[in-house]
Design an enzyme around this catalytic site. Structure first.
Site: not given
Ligand code: GLP
Length: 243
Positions: A68, A138
């Site tokens: 990410d 997350h």
């Protein structure tokens, strides 16, 4: 199958995680490795590089995918995921740029970035994926509510992510969106490793492993993965079995 390895401290869990990754590269030099950055895997990365270099493990065919990135951050910002991987992995291992694939967070065409990464992952498959867990559950930037089938996407970051994320930066930094490999790709990874350490992660580790499996807590998806190894220190595991 889910297995959970626990170690007394961050150093020992990092050494063992690095061993698993190094052994996997040794067994399959053309491995596709997808990894998270962040404080949890930082020591694992350092020890992995040491092991690869000391043992002369062939990493010339390794493919690396960055999990990410913070949208809008330049790669020379010390808090960016690109900076982390360049300094901890690519440069010490002298990896060829063709071997690594990171989202370009400065691109003015993020849609193309997403589709490029989706295609790469769908074509090559992820052999080993090493992820952390955020304080809102997350994984990568798959924020609460992300469908378990999601591919690569851009996410609006929630308040917990943007405030906890300040820890990576020297100055207060505006963080609003993240670009991430999606949970659908994670489910297809041949082996998934989730690492967590420290007492402050005990609650989220418990919820991930023992709570309901639901997109409102993305890390609970690990309970559905066919081949997942959870690696924690004792502190992060301290609430397991206690609810
Ligand atoms: C960050 C990243 C994740 C990371 C998680 C935990 O926001 N998007 O990829 O795994 O939060 O980070 P840390 O290991 O620093 O606790």
């Amino acid at each position: 199958m889910l297995s959970h390895l626990q170690f007394p401290d961050h150093e020992m869990m990092s050494a063992n995680t690095a061993d698993i990754i190094a052994d996997t590269i040794k067994a399959d030099p053309s491995l596709v490795l997808c990894m998270a950055s962040g404080h949890t895997p930082a020591r694992t990365c350092e020890l992995l590089v040491e092991k690869i270099l000391n043992q002369g493990i062939d990493h010339s065919r390794l493919s690396f995918i960055g999990l990410d990135e913070w949208v809008g951050l330049p790669g020379n910002n010390e808090g960016s995921c690109r900076y982390f991987f360049e300094h901890k992995i690519f440069s010490p291992l002298q990896m060829d740029p063709s071997q690594y694939h990171l989202f370009d967070a400065l691109s003015n065409d993020l849609e193309t970035e997403l589709r490029k990464m989706d295609q790469l992952i769908l074509k090559k498959g992820i052999d080993l994926m090493v992820v952390g867990i955020g304080m809102n559950g997350h994984i990568g930037f798959n924020e609460p509510g992300t469908p378990f089938t999601s591919l690569c996407h851009v996410a609006d970051l929630d308040e917990i992510t943007t405030s906890v994320g300040q820890k990576y930066f020297k100055e207060v930094t505006t963080l609003s969106r993240g670009i991430t490999v999606g949970l659908g790709h994670l489910m297809n990874a041949r082996h998934l490793i989730l690492i967590a350490n420290g007492a402050r992660k005990a609650g989220v580790v418990q919820r991930a492993l023992e709570g309901p499996v639901d997109p409102s807590f993305p890390a609970s998806i690990v309970q559905r993965h066919e081949n997942v190894t959870i690696i924690t220190d004792f502190e992060a595991a301290s609430l397991l079995g206690k609810s």
